[in-house]
Design a protein around this motif. Sequence first.
Motif, PDB file in Angstrom:
ATOM      1  N   GLN A  58       0.820  -1.200   0.000  1.00 40.30           N
ATOM      2  CA  GLN A  58       0.000   0.000   0.000  1.00 40.30           C
ATOM      3  C   GLN A  58       0.861   1.260   0.000  1.00 40.30           C
ATOM      4  N   ALA A  59       1.961   1.241   0.750  1.00 37.35           N
ATOM      5  CA  ALA A  59       2.858   2.392   0.804  1.00 37.35           C
ATOM      6  C   ALA A  59       3.495   2.687  -0.543  1.00 37.35           C
ATOM      7  N   LEU A  60       3.527   1.692  -1.413  1.00 33.62           N
ATOM      8  CA  LEU A  60       4.130   1.852  -2.738  1.00 33.62           C
ATOM      9  C   LEU A  60       3.081   2.021  -3.835  1.00 33.62           C
ATOM     10  N   THR A  61       1.843   2.317  -3.463  1.00 36.65           N
ATOM     11  CA  THR A  61       0.763   2.432  -4.442  1.00 36.65           C
ATOM     12  C   THR A  61       0.276   3.874  -4.545  1.00 36.65           C
ATOM     13  N   HIS A  62       0.494   4.467  -5.709  1.00 35.42           N
ATOM     14  CA  HIS A  62       0.028   5.827  -5.994  1.00 35.42           C
ATOM     15  C   HIS A  62      -1.477   5.805  -6.220  1.00 35.42           C
ATOM     16  N   ALA A  63      -2.117   6.940  -5.994  1.00 31.98           N
ATOM     17  CA  ALA A  63      -3.571   7.023  -6.152  1.00 31.98           C
ATOM     18  C   ALA A  63      -4.021   6.617  -7.554  1.00 31.98           C
ATOM     19  N   SER A  64      -3.182   6.839  -8.557  1.00 32.50           N
ATOM     20  CA  SER A  64      -3.551   6.514  -9.934  1.00 32.50           C
ATOM     21  C   SER A  64      -3.636   5.009 -10.181  1.00 32.50           C
ATOM     22  N   ALA A  65      -3.104   4.204  -9.260  1.00 25.81           N
ATOM     23  CA  ALA A  65      -3.159   2.746  -9.407  1.00 25.81           C
ATOM     24  C   ALA A  65      -3.934   2.081  -8.277  1.00 25.81           C
ATOM     25  N   ALA A  66      -4.538   2.880  -7.416  1.00 25.52           N
ATOM     26  CA  ALA A  66      -5.239   2.328  -6.264  1.00 25.52           C
ATOM     27  C   ALA A  66      -6.555   1.685  -6.679  1.00 25.52           C
ATOM     28  N   THR A  67      -6.969   0.693  -5.912  1.00 22.91           N
ATOM     29  CA  THR A  67      -8.277   0.058  -6.074  1.00 22.91           C
ATOM     30  C   THR A  67      -9.006   0.166  -4.735  1.00 22.91           C
ATOM     31  N   PRO A  68     -10.326  -0.018  -4.734  1.00 18.86           N
ATOM     32  CA  PRO A  68     -11.039   0.029  -3.442  1.00 18.86           C
ATOM     33  C   PRO A  68     -10.472  -0.942  -2.417  1.00 18.86           C
ATOM     34  N   ARG A  69      -9.920  -2.044  -2.887  1.00 16.23           N
ATOM     35  CA  ARG A  69      -9.384  -3.050  -1.965  1.00 16.23           C
ATOM     36  C   ARG A  69      -7.988  -2.675  -1.472  1.00 16.23           C
ATOM     37  N   SER A  70      -7.137  -2.211  -2.390  1.00  9.59           N
ATOM     38  CA  SER A  70      -5.739  -1.972  -2.020  1.00  9.59           C
ATOM     39  C   SER A  70      -5.511  -0.591  -1.416  1.00  9.59           C
ATOM     40  N   GLY A  71      -6.225   0.411  -1.907  1.00 11.19           N
ATOM     41  CA  GLY A  71      -5.987   1.764  -1.439  1.00 11.19           C
ATOM     42  C   GLY A  71      -4.668   2.317  -1.945  1.00 11.19           C
ATOM     43  N   SER A  72      -4.399   3.577  -1.617  1.00 11.58           N
ATOM     44  CA  SER A  72      -3.144   4.218  -2.014  1.00 11.58           C
ATOM     45  C   SER A  72      -2.332   4.530  -0.765  1.00 11.58           C
ATOM     46  N   TYR A  73      -1.186   5.160  -0.981  1.00 15.12           N
ATOM     47  CA  TYR A  73      -0.304   5.466   0.136  1.00 15.12           C
ATOM     48  C   TYR A  73      -0.728   6.697   0.938  1.00 15.12           C
ATOM     49  N   GLU A  74      -1.803   7.371   0.564  1.00 18.01           N
ATOM     50  CA  GLU A  74      -2.102   8.678   1.139  1.00 18.01           C
ATOM     51  C   GLU A  74      -2.331   8.625   2.652  1.00 18.01           C
ATOM     52  N   ARG A  75      -3.097   7.651   3.143  1.00 18.60           N
ATOM     53  CA  ARG A  75      -3.347   7.568   4.583  1.00 18.60           C
ATOM     54  C   ARG A  75      -2.058   7.211   5.341  1.00 18.60           C
ATOM     55  N   LEU A  76      -1.259   6.318   4.760  1.00 14.18           N
ATOM     56  CA  LEU A  76       0.009   5.971   5.400  1.00 14.18           C
ATOM     57  C   LEU A  76       0.959   7.166   5.407  1.00 14.18           C
ATOM     58  N   GLU A  77       0.913   7.957   4.354  1.00 12.59           N
ATOM     59  CA  GLU A  77       1.740   9.167   4.308  1.00 12.59           C
ATOM     60  C   GLU A  77       1.359  10.119   5.440  1.00 12.59           C
ATOM     61  N   PHE A  78       0.055  10.277   5.659  1.00  8.13           N
ATOM     62  CA  PHE A  78      -0.440  11.133   6.734  1.00  8.13           C
ATOM     63  C   PHE A  78       0.144  10.695   8.078  1.00  8.13           C
ATOM     64  N   LEU A  79       0.112   9.395   8.332  1.00  8.95           N
ATOM     65  CA  LEU A  79       0.665   8.868   9.575  1.00  8.95           C
ATOM     66  C   LEU A  79       2.183   9.003   9.603  1.00  8.95           C
ATOM     67  N   GLY A  80       2.828   8.623   8.503  1.00  3.48           N
ATOM     68  CA  GLY A  80       4.285   8.632   8.455  1.00  3.48           C
ATOM     69  C   GLY A  80       4.879  10.003   8.641  1.00  3.48           C
ATOM     70  N   ASP A  81       4.196  11.037   8.168  1.00  2.56           N
ATOM     71  CA  ASP A  81       4.667  12.407   8.348  1.00  2.56           C
ATOM     72  C   ASP A  81       4.813  12.719   9.837  1.00  2.56           C
ATOM     73  N   ARG A  82       3.832  12.296  10.635  1.00  2.00           N
ATOM     74  CA  ARG A  82       3.881  12.554  12.083  1.00  2.00           C
ATOM     75  C   ARG A  82       4.931  11.682  12.770  1.00  2.00           C
ATOM     76  N   VAL A  83       5.034  10.435  12.347  1.00  2.40           N
ATOM     77  CA  VAL A  83       6.026   9.531  12.934  1.00  2.40           C
ATOM     78  C   VAL A  83       7.440  10.029  12.627  1.00  2.40           C
ATOM     79  N   LEU A  84       7.651  10.470  11.401  1.00  6.83           N
ATOM     80  CA  LEU A  84       8.955  11.004  11.006  1.00  6.83           C
ATOM     81  C   LEU A  84       9.313  12.223  11.844  1.00  6.83           C
ATOM     82  N   GLY A  85       8.370  13.142  11.998  1.00 11.72           N
ATOM     83  CA  GLY A  85       8.643  14.344  12.776  1.00 11.72           C
ATOM     84  C   GLY A  85       9.028  14.018  14.207  1.00 11.72           C
TER      85      GLY A  85
END
Length: 236
Positions: A28-55
């Motif tokens: 999922q972390a390696l899936t761009h929105a342009s290739a996401a499916t309802p089942r797999s999703g994209s990296y956007e939600r993980l990015e949201f979390l990862g931004d805070r974890v990184l900080g």
Amino acid sequence: MNGDPECDVAAVEQSIGHVFADRSLLAQALTHASAATPRSGSYERLEFLGDRVLGLGVAHMLMETYAAESEGPLSHRLAALVRKETCAEVAREWGVGPFIRMGEGEVLSGGREKPAILGDVCEAIIGAVFLDAGAAAAEAVVRRAFEPRMLAPSRRLRDPKTVLQEWAQGRKLPAPTYRLAARSGPDHAPRFEIRAEIDGFEGACGAGSSKRAAEQAAAQSFLHREGIEPEGAEPS
């Protein structure tokens, strides 16, 4: 991913330094929105979390390493390390570009090399590690990737927009404003031209493939024209 999915996953895991118990998180972390499916999703939600974890991980490193520094210098160091361009550097170092799933149009526009996408994927991977194995594992990944950058003596601390804003504040001038001057190119590969303006000064323009990049370029253009090159300015 390309070729044997298991081999692809193993190569990415080795580069990151974390073996996933739940490899669907990495996918999922390696899936761009342009290739996401309802089942797999994209990296956007993980990015949201990862931004805070990184900080949090970087802030912890800075507190340990620069125990005598005040909040101001620590904030500058933090901003330089967690900015999207630095995250893109880390993603390139990890070599994840070829493994990012994206639609054909995004591939043709060079999406696997776009700093904005690479930076997002870096944060998404950190978020995926956090969900897979917890805070300690995520911080270990952050430290391996970002500690050498933190300690690099040549690393500059402030981006052009920050330098320009501080320069204006120091002279009791209004804060810089950024105005879209032009937009060109197709939707999948846009080009933005931004004009940086401060009351009483001639504006300066910069261009980039995102508004953020164009704003940084415009600020750098303004700094260069006015001869403002203080210690700690970071090139665009």
